[in-house]
Motif scaffolding. Structure first.
Motif, mmCIF file in Angstrom:
data_model
loop_
_atom_site.group_PDB
_atom_site.id
_atom_site.type_symbol
_atom_site.label_atom_id
_atom_site.label_comp_id
_atom_site.label_asym_id
_atom_site.label_seq_id
_atom_site.Cartn_x
_atom_site.Cartn_y
_atom_site.Cartn_z
ATOM 1 N N ILE A 141 0.873 -1.173 0.000
ATOM 2 C CA ILE A 141 0.000 0.000 0.000
ATOM 3 C C ILE A 141 0.908 1.220 0.000
ATOM 4 N N ILE A 142 1.415 1.520 -1.175
ATOM 5 C CA ILE A 142 2.371 2.622 -1.315
ATOM 6 C C ILE A 142 1.636 3.958 -1.338
ATOM 7 N N GLY A 143 0.426 3.959 -1.849
ATOM 8 C CA GLY A 143 -0.377 5.178 -1.872
ATOM 9 C C GLY A 143 -1.841 4.804 -1.794
ATOM 10 N N GLY A 144 -2.637 5.674 -1.223
ATOM 11 C CA GLY A 144 -4.065 5.401 -1.144
ATOM 12 C C GLY A 144 -4.478 4.855 0.201
ATOM 13 N N GLU A 145 -5.762 4.701 0.349
ATOM 14 C CA GLU A 145 -6.339 4.222 1.593
ATOM 15 C C GLU A 145 -6.283 2.697 1.659
ATOM 16 N N PRO A 146 -5.869 2.138 2.787
ATOM 17 C CA PRO A 146 -5.814 0.677 2.912
ATOM 18 C C PRO A 146 -7.140 -0.014 2.605
ATOM 19 N N ALA A 147 -8.261 0.611 2.906
ATOM 20 C CA ALA A 147 -9.567 -0.007 2.648
ATOM 21 C C ALA A 147 -9.768 -0.293 1.163
ATOM 22 N N ARG A 148 -9.098 0.471 0.317
ATOM 23 C CA ARG A 148 -9.197 0.277 -1.132
ATOM 24 C C ARG A 148 -8.674 -1.087 -1.555
ATOM 25 N N PHE A 149 -7.851 -1.697 -0.723
ATOM 26 C CA PHE A 149 -7.213 -2.964 -1.058
ATOM 27 C C PHE A 149 -7.969 -4.178 -0.500
ATOM 28 N N GLY A 164 -7.431 -25.130 -3.389
ATOM 29 C CA GLY A 164 -7.440 -26.206 -2.396
ATOM 30 C C GLY A 164 -6.469 -25.980 -1.248
ATOM 31 N N HIS A 165 -6.173 -24.707 -0.954
ATOM 32 C CA HIS A 165 -5.205 -24.384 0.099
ATOM 33 C C HIS A 165 -5.918 -23.870 1.342
ATOM 34 N N PRO A 166 -5.332 -24.085 2.515
ATOM 35 C CA PRO A 166 -5.917 -23.544 3.746
ATOM 36 C C PRO A 166 -5.728 -22.025 3.784
ATOM 37 N N PRO A 167 -6.425 -21.341 4.675
ATOM 38 C CA PRO A 167 -6.203 -19.897 4.826
ATOM 39 C C PRO A 167 -4.733 -19.618 5.138
ATOM 40 N N LEU A 168 -4.213 -18.577 4.528
ATOM 41 C CA LEU A 168 -2.819 -18.168 4.729
ATOM 42 C C LEU A 168 -2.765 -16.695 5.103
ATOM 43 N N PRO A 169 -1.639 -16.259 5.643
ATOM 44 C CA PRO A 169 -1.531 -14.856 6.066
ATOM 45 C C PRO A 169 -1.579 -13.883 4.882
ATOM 46 N N ILE A 170 -2.114 -12.722 5.184
ATOM 47 C CA ILE A 170 -2.051 -11.569 4.285
ATOM 48 C C ILE A 170 -1.373 -10.474 5.079
ATOM 49 N N ALA A 171 -0.337 -9.906 4.498
ATOM 50 C CA ALA A 171 0.389 -8.822 5.164
ATOM 51 C C ALA A 171 0.245 -7.548 4.337
ATOM 52 N N VAL A 172 0.500 -6.437 4.984
ATOM 53 C CA VAL A 172 0.484 -5.140 4.326
ATOM 54 C C VAL A 172 1.885 -4.569 4.403
ATOM 55 N N HIS A 173 2.365 -4.105 3.263
ATOM 56 C CA HIS A 173 3.658 -3.431 3.200
ATOM 57 C C HIS A 173 3.370 -1.954 3.004
ATOM 58 N N ALA A 174 3.678 -1.159 4.006
ATOM 59 C CA ALA A 174 3.420 0.272 3.934
ATOM 60 C C ALA A 174 4.579 1.005 4.599
ATOM 61 N N HIS A 175 4.719 2.249 4.236
ATOM 62 C CA HIS A 175 5.748 3.067 4.868
ATOM 63 C C HIS A 175 5.330 3.402 6.291
ATOM 64 N N GLY A 176 6.308 3.527 7.154
ATOM 65 C CA GLY A 176 6.009 3.891 8.523
ATOM 66 C C GLY A 176 7.252 4.403 9.231
ATOM 67 N N PHE A 189 10.028 12.596 10.123
ATOM 68 C CA PHE A 189 9.808 11.775 8.937
ATOM 69 C C PHE A 189 9.082 12.491 7.806
ATOM 70 N N TYR A 190 8.112 13.332 8.137
ATOM 71 C CA TYR A 190 7.240 13.867 7.100
ATOM 72 C C TYR A 190 7.963 14.668 6.021
ATOM 73 N N PRO A 191 8.905 15.547 6.316
ATOM 74 C CA PRO A 191 9.508 16.339 5.240
ATOM 75 C C PRO A 191 10.151 15.490 4.130
ATOM 76 N N SER A 192 10.941 14.486 4.494
ATOM 77 C CA SER A 192 11.579 13.663 3.462
ATOM 78 C C SER A 192 10.559 12.752 2.782
ATOM 79 N N TYR A 193 9.563 12.272 3.538
ATOM 80 C CA TYR A 193 8.518 11.416 2.963
ATOM 81 C C TYR A 193 7.691 12.199 1.934
ATOM 82 N N ALA A 194 7.317 13.409 2.307
ATOM 83 C CA ALA A 194 6.516 14.249 1.400
ATOM 84 C C ALA A 194 7.291 14.548 0.126
ATOM 85 N N GLU A 195 8.568 14.828 0.257
ATOM 86 C CA GLU A 195 9.375 15.108 -0.941
ATOM 87 C C GLU A 195 9.512 13.879 -1.833
ATOM 88 N N ALA A 196 9.699 12.703 -1.231
ATOM 89 C CA ALA A 196 9.838 11.477 -2.011
ATOM 90 C C ALA A 196 8.530 11.100 -2.710
#
Length: 197
Positions: A141-149, A164-176, A189-196
């Motif tokens: 989730i590099i951009g946008g609201e997580p609910a969108r995913f 035919g597979h059992p439930p498996l993990p789902i992870a979220v990769h996001a900046h933090g 964090f915000y100044p460099s994050y906003a610029e990037a």
């Protein structure tokens, strides 16, 4: 070079999982990826994990001499070879984009089956592929609201069931970023994050 950085982290830590943000399997050699992460797993007492993805930045294709038109085909071929390598059996394999292997063992061998996750940035076909193969999923989730995913998670669960597979993990990769206070985190964090971004 994710495995190199993770090896440095292995030397300074003892409990955290050592996972690539994404290993660009479309333009990386799966034999080398397996060897690097098997080595990392051995030196870290079983903490290495691979997140295999196709990547949103395509500079590596030109740098390494791959045709961007082969983007998905390269990923699929390399993923199947990586999964064959981690099985522990001698591998006989051939594809269109690398030299074939014939009854080949690849060393070093980890003491366990290396975890391989599929990293996706929103591509439904990639989500379905992960589910049908029975591989855990990481949604970037590099951009946008997580609910969108959320629909991707639902699609993945249906593909797992279809495969035919059992439930498996789902992870979220996001900046933090973590600091002592919210105000300090924003200030640091915000100044460099906003610029990037």
């Amino acid at each position: 070079v994710p495995a190199v950085v993770l090896a440095a982290a292995a030397a300074k830590t003892s409990e955290i999982a050592l996972t690539s943000a994404v290993t660009v399997l479309s333009s990386d050699d799966p034999v080398r990826v397996f060897q690097d992460f098997a080595t990392l797993d051995l030196i870290s007492d079983g903490r290495a994990e691979i997140i295999a993805g196709r990547v949103s930045f395509t500079e590596s294709f030109q740098l390494l001499g791959y045709d961007l038109a082969d983007y998905d085909e390269l990923f699929v071929e390399n993923l199947h070879l990586l999964l064959a390598l981690r099985s522990g059996e001698p591998v006989t394999w051939s594809g269109h984009h690398r030299a074939p292997l014939r009854d080949q063992m690849v060393y070093p061998r980890p003491e366990r089956e290396l975890p391989v996750w599929i990293g996706v940035g929103g591509n439904p076909e990639s989500v379905v592929r992960a589910g049908l193969l029975g591989l855990p999923l990481v949604i970037a989730i590099i951009g946008g609201e997580p609910a969108r995913f959320a629909p991707l998670a639902d699609l993945y669960r249906r593909a797992l069931e279809q495969g035919g597979h059992p439930p498996l993990p789902i992870a979220v990769h996001a900046h933090g970023y973590i600091a002592d206070t919210e105000q300090q985190a924003v200030a640091d964090f915000y100044p460099s994050y906003a610029e990037a971004m």
